[in-house]
Enzyme design. Structure first.
Site, PDB file in Angstrom:
ATOM      1  N   TYR A 181       0.841  -1.199   0.000  1.00  0.00           N
ATOM      2  CA  TYR A 181       0.000   0.000   0.000  1.00  0.00           C
ATOM      3  C   TYR A 181       0.881   1.257   0.000  1.00  0.00           C
ATOM      4  CZ  TYR A 181      -3.744  -3.230   1.298  1.00  0.00           C
ATOM      5  OH  TYR A 181      -4.642  -4.263   1.304  1.00  0.00           O
ATOM      6  N   ARG A 223      -3.628   4.252   4.506  1.00  0.00           N
ATOM      7  CA  ARG A 223      -5.028   3.995   4.855  1.00  0.00           C
ATOM      8  C   ARG A 223      -5.956   4.430   3.719  1.00  0.00           C
ATOM      9  NH1 ARG A 223      -7.504   3.090   9.783  1.00  0.00           N
ATOM     10  NH2 ARG A 223      -5.532   3.543  10.831  1.00  0.00           N
ATOM     11  N   CYS A 269      -6.191  -5.748  -7.598  1.00  0.00           N
ATOM     12  CA  CYS A 269      -5.941  -5.312  -6.222  1.00  0.00           C
ATOM     13  C   CYS A 269      -5.413  -6.449  -5.346  1.00  0.00           C
ATOM     14  CB  CYS A 269      -7.204  -4.703  -5.621  1.00  0.00           C
ATOM     15  SG  CYS A 269      -8.666  -5.741  -5.703  1.00  0.00           S
ATOM     16  N   SER A 317       3.022  -3.783   4.255  1.00  0.00           N
ATOM     17  CA  SER A 317       4.484  -3.679   4.248  1.00  0.00           C
ATOM     18  C   SER A 317       5.159  -4.777   5.055  1.00  0.00           C
ATOM     19  CB  SER A 317       4.910  -2.306   4.795  1.00  0.00           C
ATOM     20  OG  SER A 317       4.397  -1.267   4.002  1.00  0.00           O
TER      21      SER A 317
END
Length: 281
Positions: A213, A227, A244, A250
């Site tokens: 992300y 977020r 997706c 991470s």
């Protein structure tokens, strides 16, 4: 043809049951490690199902499922000399072509549009695929046919929605079955400007790749927006074609997925280990 399609669904459900079963084991016991011997004992016909699904060797399946369940997939991709997690090629030409609805259509809540849809059995479970003209506008895996159809109708409130198969749906299934298929396919979606940025990055993600992300946030020039990126990714209405499932946390956890975390595991296992297509070349 229908026999093969039905067999694909049965095979996937069997594989999914295995992923569910051992994912629960690791949740209950973090020290649990699956072995090929254990898998063959618990599921004695697993070898045949892995072959039918993607020509995957049982040892490779066990290794990767353990790695995913223990949050080690980033290290795995680096060790396998696959696309490393920081790579997005700006020159890459995505085969999935994204278009976004005009403000006029959104304001009218899609009045005047005709949407064709049907429910198909795929190698990752049942999926509802819908289209407008030659554009895919909705691709969701189904928990139940009725619930997923209601999601489609709610998303396109004033559109005329007709249950009928179209060629573009079959093209989408070909993409699902073969993620390396470079045949262009057109997708149209409703999105905020922020979602547009995120989803445009997602269609650039190479096959057999993992990104975080944070990396997607950095790519669009907004640091520490994990977020917000996660929220935008979670709104993606087009499974697999807007990939997706290739975005993880991470720390190595694969994170949530609209159509189930364990389906996300199945997607990653299929992409990284699939030898079915290689055997045909």
């Amino acid at each position: 043809m229908s026999t093969n399609i039905n067999q694909n669904l049965i095979t996937y459900q069997y594989i999914q049951n295995i992923i569910d079963f051992y994912s629960q084991h690791i949740e209950l016991n973090k020290k649990f490690t699956l072995t090929s011997k254990t898998l063959k004992t618990d599921f004695n016909d697993i070898t045949d199902y892995l072959t039918q699904w993607a020509h995957i060797e049982i040892d490779d399946f066990v290794l990767l499922l353990n790695i995913i369940n223990k949050n080690g997939i980033i290290k795995y991709t680096q060790q396998q000399d696959l696309f490393h997690s920081g790579f997005i090629n700006d020159d890459f030409v995505a085969s999935v072509k994204l278009k976004f609805f005009s403000a006029e259509y959104i304001k009218k809540e899609f009045k005047g549009l005709t949407i064709y849809y049907n429910i198909y059995q795929t190698i990752f479970g049942k999926a509802l695929i819908a289209s407008i003209s030659d554009y895919i506008c909705f691709l969701h895996f189904c928990e139940t046919d009725v619930e997923t159809t209601e999601v489609l109708k709610k998303m396109f409130k004033n559109a005329m929605i007709i249950k009928k198969s179209k060629n573009i749906h079959l093209e989408a299934i070909q993409k699902i079955n073969n993620p390396e298929n470079n045949m262009p396919i057109h997708v149209i979606v409703n999105a905020t400007l922020f979602q547009e940025k995120i989803w445009n990055e997602l269609v650039k993600l190479p096959y057999k790749s993992i990104f975080t992300y944070n990396e997607i946030a950095n790519k669009i020039g907004i640091e520490k927006a994990n977020r917000a990126v996660g929220t935008a990714i979670g709104k993606n209405p087009i499974a697999i074609l807007i990939p997706c499932h290739r975005i993880i946390q991470s720390g190595g956890k694969i994170g949530e997925y609209m159509w189930g975390t364990n389906r996300k595991k199945a997607l990653l296992i299929y992409e990284f280990l699939n030898k079915k297509l290689e055997s045909k070349t």
